[in-house]
Every structure is written in C-alpha cells, then in structure tokens.
Design an enzyme around this catalytic site. Structure first.
Site, PDB file in Angstrom:
ATOM      1  N   PHE A 129      36.310   5.970  37.565  1.00 53.44           N
ATOM      2  CA  PHE A 129      35.049   5.912  36.819  1.00 53.44           C
ATOM      3  C   PHE A 129      34.808   4.552  36.263  1.00 53.44           C
ATOM      4  CE2 PHE A 129      32.441   6.891  33.097  1.00 53.44           C
ATOM      5  CZ  PHE A 129      31.689   7.867  33.638  1.00 53.44           C
ATOM      6  N   ASP A 200      43.694   9.147  32.727  1.00 50.76           N
ATOM      7  CA  ASP A 200      42.332   9.687  32.179  1.00 50.76           C
ATOM      8  C   ASP A 200      42.144  11.164  32.778  1.00 50.76           C
ATOM      9  OD1 ASP A 200      39.640  10.290  31.814  1.00 50.76           O
ATOM     10  OD2 ASP A 200      39.076   8.263  31.768  1.00 50.76           O
ATOM     11  N   TYR A 225      33.603  17.004  25.873  1.00 50.06           N
ATOM     12  CA  TYR A 225      32.315  17.406  26.246  1.00 50.06           C
ATOM     13  C   TYR A 225      32.081  18.216  27.512  1.00 50.06           C
ATOM     14  CZ  TYR A 225      31.475  12.589  27.785  1.00 50.06           C
ATOM     15  OH  TYR A 225      31.603  11.396  28.324  1.00 50.06           O
ATOM     16  N   LYS A 226      33.190  17.961  28.315  1.00 47.34           N
ATOM     17  CA  LYS A 226      33.196  18.343  29.824  1.00 47.34           C
ATOM     18  C   LYS A 226      34.017  20.137  29.804  1.00 47.34           C
ATOM     19  CE  LYS A 226      32.802  13.766  31.741  1.00 47.34           C
ATOM     20  NZ  LYS A 226      33.487  12.462  32.197  1.00 47.34           N
ATOM     21  N   ARG A 379      27.056  17.190  43.603  1.00 48.15           N
ATOM     22  CA  ARG A 379      28.272  17.584  42.771  1.00 48.15           C
ATOM     23  C   ARG A 379      28.045  18.775  42.122  1.00 48.15           C
ATOM     24  NH1 ARG A 379      31.103  13.851  38.044  1.00 48.15           N
ATOM     25  NH2 ARG A 379      29.209  14.606  37.140  1.00 48.15           N
TER      26      ARG A 379
HETATM   27  C1  LIG Z   1      32.962  11.402  31.771  1.00 49.75           C
HETATM   28  C2  LIG Z   1      34.071  10.364  31.923  1.00 49.75           C
HETATM   29  C3  LIG Z   1      34.085   9.305  30.822  1.00 49.75           C
HETATM   30  C4  LIG Z   1      33.218   9.261  29.891  1.00 49.75           C
HETATM   31  O1  LIG Z   1      33.517   8.337  28.931  1.00 49.75           O
HETATM   32  P1  LIG Z   1      32.642   8.300  27.262  1.00 49.75           P
HETATM   33  O2  LIG Z   1      33.357   7.134  26.732  1.00 49.75           O
HETATM   34  O3  LIG Z   1      32.628   9.680  26.847  1.00 49.75           O
HETATM   35  O4  LIG Z   1      31.366   7.952  27.676  1.00 49.75           O
HETATM   36  C5  LIG Z   1      35.255   8.477  30.956  1.00 49.75           C
HETATM   37  N1  LIG Z   1      36.044   8.325  32.085  1.00 49.75           N
HETATM   38  C6  LIG Z   1      35.952   9.526  32.951  1.00 49.75           C
HETATM   39  C7  LIG Z   1      36.789   9.516  34.124  1.00 49.75           C
HETATM   40  C8  LIG Z   1      34.866  10.313  32.954  1.00 49.75           C
HETATM   41  O5  LIG Z   1      34.778  11.122  33.996  1.00 49.75           O
END
Ligand SMILES: *Cc1c(COP(=O)(O)O)cnc(C)c1O
Length: 420
Positions: A129, A200, A225-226, A379
């Site tokens: 990501f 992560d 939030y996921k 997705r």
């Molecule tokens: C959704 C996601 C994030 C989001 O990071 P934020 O700091 O909340 O914007 C980070 N890493 C991964 C792998 C994600 O899927």
C-alpha cells in the site's frame, strides 16, 4: 451449479446470520466494501450522542476520569489484541495506520541499529500500500537507510539472506489483490536471518485468524475503519512485542506517552510498555465509535469467533468466484485473488482490461457497492458479519447484467470521482 434457492438455504442454516441486525445497512444495498469502510453499527449513533450530550455536555472535563476517556486507547487496544493474537497490555488504539507505522518502523530501525549496526535495508514489496512505502521512504531518507522493493512475494526468502536487511515490512493481505502472506513462515525465516518484522494488518484484523505472538512477529499496525467497523478515520492500532516495547523511545514522544503526563515535567520519561506509543490527546468521539465497532465483532465470539467468521468468509468468497466464473463467462474477467484458502484474505479482486472503473460505478448505481483500484481491478470485500449467500447471488447477477447490457459504457459511469 449453485442456485438461488441453494443460497437461501445456506443463509437459513448460517449461525452468524443474526449478526446482520447489528448494522444499519441501507435498504436495497449489497455492501461489498467493508474492507475499505466498515458499515455503521446500529449502536454507534446513540452511543456517540450519549458521549457528546452526557459525558462531554454534563461531565465536562471530569469525564476524562469519570467516563473512562483517559484509558480508552489501552482498553480498546486490549480488545483488539484478542483479534490479532497479542496479549493484554500490548496494543494501543491511537492515531492513524500511517502514523503508527512511522513509530514502529522507527523503533525497529533503532533496535536494528543497536544490535546489528551494519544492517540498513528495509525490505518490502513494490505492490505494498502506498502510504506504507511513503512512510518507509521518509524514514530511510532521515536515517540514511535503503528501501529495497521486491516485485514478487516469492523473492522474499532469498532477499532475507542478503545480510544487510534490518527490517522486513509487509502488509499481510495485499489491498489490491487480496493475496495473503504466510506470516508464521515469513516471520520465522526473518528471525532466523536476524531480520525484524513489521506487519500491516489493515486488511487482516477482524477478517482472518491472526497470531502475532505465535508467529514470532516483532511489530504490527492496522486499521480499525475497515473490518473493525470503527467509522471513517477511526483510530488505528499499534502492537509492539513486549520484549521490544521498553527498549527505545518512539519518535513522536508526546505527553501522552510520558510515564507521568500530569506531572508536567520538562524532561521526557517514556511510559513503560505500549503506552509510550501514544502521542497526544486522543479523539474520544472516534474512540467511542470504535468501541461500538468492536462490539459487533465480539458478538461473534459466542457463535464460534474468528474460526466461524473465517469459514463463512471463505464460503462467501468461494461462492462469488464460482458464480462469477459461471455466470459472467466470456466477459473478459480474470481472477486476481489466489484461489488457495491459505493464500487469500476476505476479498475477491477481478481484473478487466477495459472499463473496470465504469463497471464498478454501474454496479454502485444498482446498489452493489464494491470499489475500483487502479488500473484495472474490481474489488469486492466480503464481511461475514452482515453478508449472506443470497447477497452474493444478487451481486453476481447485477454484475452479469452490467456486463451483458454494456450499461457500464454510459458516460455517467465513466467520470472519475476523487475517491475511487
Ligand atoms: C487502508 C490502509 C492504510 C490506511 O492508512 P491510513 O493512515 O489510515 O490512511 C494503510 N496501509 C494499508 C495496507 C491499508 O490497506
């Protein structure tokens, strides 16, 4: 071939079915984007209103103590710990995933610099990501380290042998493909080569079984939030192995990470353990909403917990793949997510060379909400808390119609919004 009555029968026999009522999902929507923003739990609005009106309105500043605000990052951290295979007192709910990654990756590099000063490489994947890669780039610039990116997950074992690798930083379930790493195997291999691991868990926490302690991982961060249904921008979490937690300051050593913040001393003294991974004053309203999100997951505990969630998630994704391949055959779709259960999370990603963005928009107009990931991916996230087998049937049926009619080619579905 699975039929609609088969799907209805599976819903009727599903022990997790009642959990759907915990969510305020709009009528006529099949929500396949809980991997990006979990839906609103029914309890959240009233709970947040109570916090605003009573705890803030009446309690005022007393509520930091009397309503338990002050302890929330650790209290919610303890609840998240149960879903990620961490112990009590090892997790805090705080800040964003990006910020928490900055803190833990920095601590990992401090430990590596102290124990093995020759190692200056952060190893990751080019498909990680972007925020993870950007944070790692920023830290590497600050510290004169190198970010080394691999093109293929299969290259990780060999790359760990290089001798200059300090940290392996991976996202456990890939956001674009849904592919899942074997955490236990990679963490063990990394350890054998003297490499620390940072995980992560954005697309893993609450979605797949996790055992950070059992795997011998060193650090982890993740989103709430996921799959944790904490609400837009809900505080993320950070986990540090207790053997590392007290070794170094983290770089954002604000007053909430101090051993005694209300002594207001000019000199910094880090709190023991994971509490030092806090920074400043916490967003109480968001933490309260996160607590309601965690309640929805905990409601699955008496019904079989993560094992029941995982088997239903795999059954839903297997069904989606089966139906899409049967009913949308010849429409140019190709499965990106690995088929093997052990190699995927709770989402299904499908590539289509042409029109992927517009197809997602046309589906959303029909009430089937998934998302698009550049350049060509449709997705779909499957959350067993509120999705059923009949939902999967209808989602594929809408996809079939969007493709067969060519409806996605309409101009209104081809205009890009800021958030895809
Ligand atoms: C959704 C996601 C994030 C989001 O990071 P934020 O700091 O909340 O914007 C980070 N890493 C991964 C792998 C994600 O899927």
């Amino acid at each position: 071939m699975t039929t609609l009555p088969d799907c209805r029968a599976r819903d009727a026999a599903d022990p997790l079915r009642p959990l759907r009522d915990l969510f305020a999902l709009p009528e006529g929507v099949i929500y396949l984007d809980g991997n990006s923003l979990g839906p609103l739990p029914r309890a959240t609005a009233a709970r947040v209103a109570r916090t605003v009106e009573r705890e803030w309105g009446d309690g005022l500043i007393r509520s930091w103590n009397s309503a338990g605000w002050y302890d929330m990052p650790r209290r919610l951290g303890d609840r998240i710990a149960g879903w990620i295979g961490a112990g009590a007192g090892e997790v805090v709910a705080t800040d964003t995933t990006s910020i928490n990654l900055y803190k833990v990756l920095s601590a990992a590099l401090d430990i590596a610099a102290a124990d093995q000063p020759g190692r200056k490489v952060v190893l990751s994947e080019r498909s990680n990501f972007p925020t993870d890669l950007y944070i790692a780039q920023a830290l590497c610039r600050e510290r004169g380290c190198e970010l080394r990116l691999l093109e293929e997950p299969g290259a990780i074992p060999q790359a760990l042998q290089a001798g200059d690798v300090a940290v392996l930083m991976l996202t456990h379930v890939n956001y674009r493909t849904g592919a899942m790493h074997d955490m236990a195997a990679l963490a063990a291999l990394a350890r054998r080569h003297g490499v620390l691991t940072v995980w992560d868990l954005a697309h893993s926490a609450g979605a797949v079984p996790l055992d950070l302690r059992g795997a011998g991982a060193d650090f982890a961060v993740g989103c709430s939030y996921k799959y944790l249904n904490g609400g837009p921008g809900a505080p993320a979490f950070a986990w540090v192995h207790p053997g590392h937690a007290d070794r170094f300051w983290q770089p954002l050593a604000g007053w909430w990470s101090h051993a005694a913040p209300f002594e207001f001393t000019p000199d910094y003294r880090p709190a023991p353990g994971i509490a030092r991974y806090l920074c400043g004053t916490q967003p109480v309203l968001s933490l309260v909403a996160l607590e309601c999100g965690l309640d929805t997951l905990d409601a699955a505990l008496p019904l079989g917990g993560m094992q029941a969630l995982r088997s239903k998630s795999l059954a839903l994704t297997d069904l989606f793949i089966e139906l899409a391949e049967q009913r949308c055959a010849g429409q140019g779709l190709s499965l990106v997510t690995p088929r093997a259960h052990a190699s995927r999370g709770s989402q299904v990603c499908i590539a289509r060379a042409e029109g992927a963005y517009a197809i997602v928009q046309a589906l959303i107009a029909r009430g089937v909400i998934g998302d698009f990931r550049a350049p060509d991916i449709l997705r779909f996230g499957f959350t067993p808390l509120y999705l059923g087998f009949e939902d999967v049937w209808h989602a594929v049926e809408q996809l079939r119609q969007v493709l067969e009619t060519g409806e996605w080619q309409r101009p209104e579905f081809n205009q890009r919004n800021a958030v895809t």
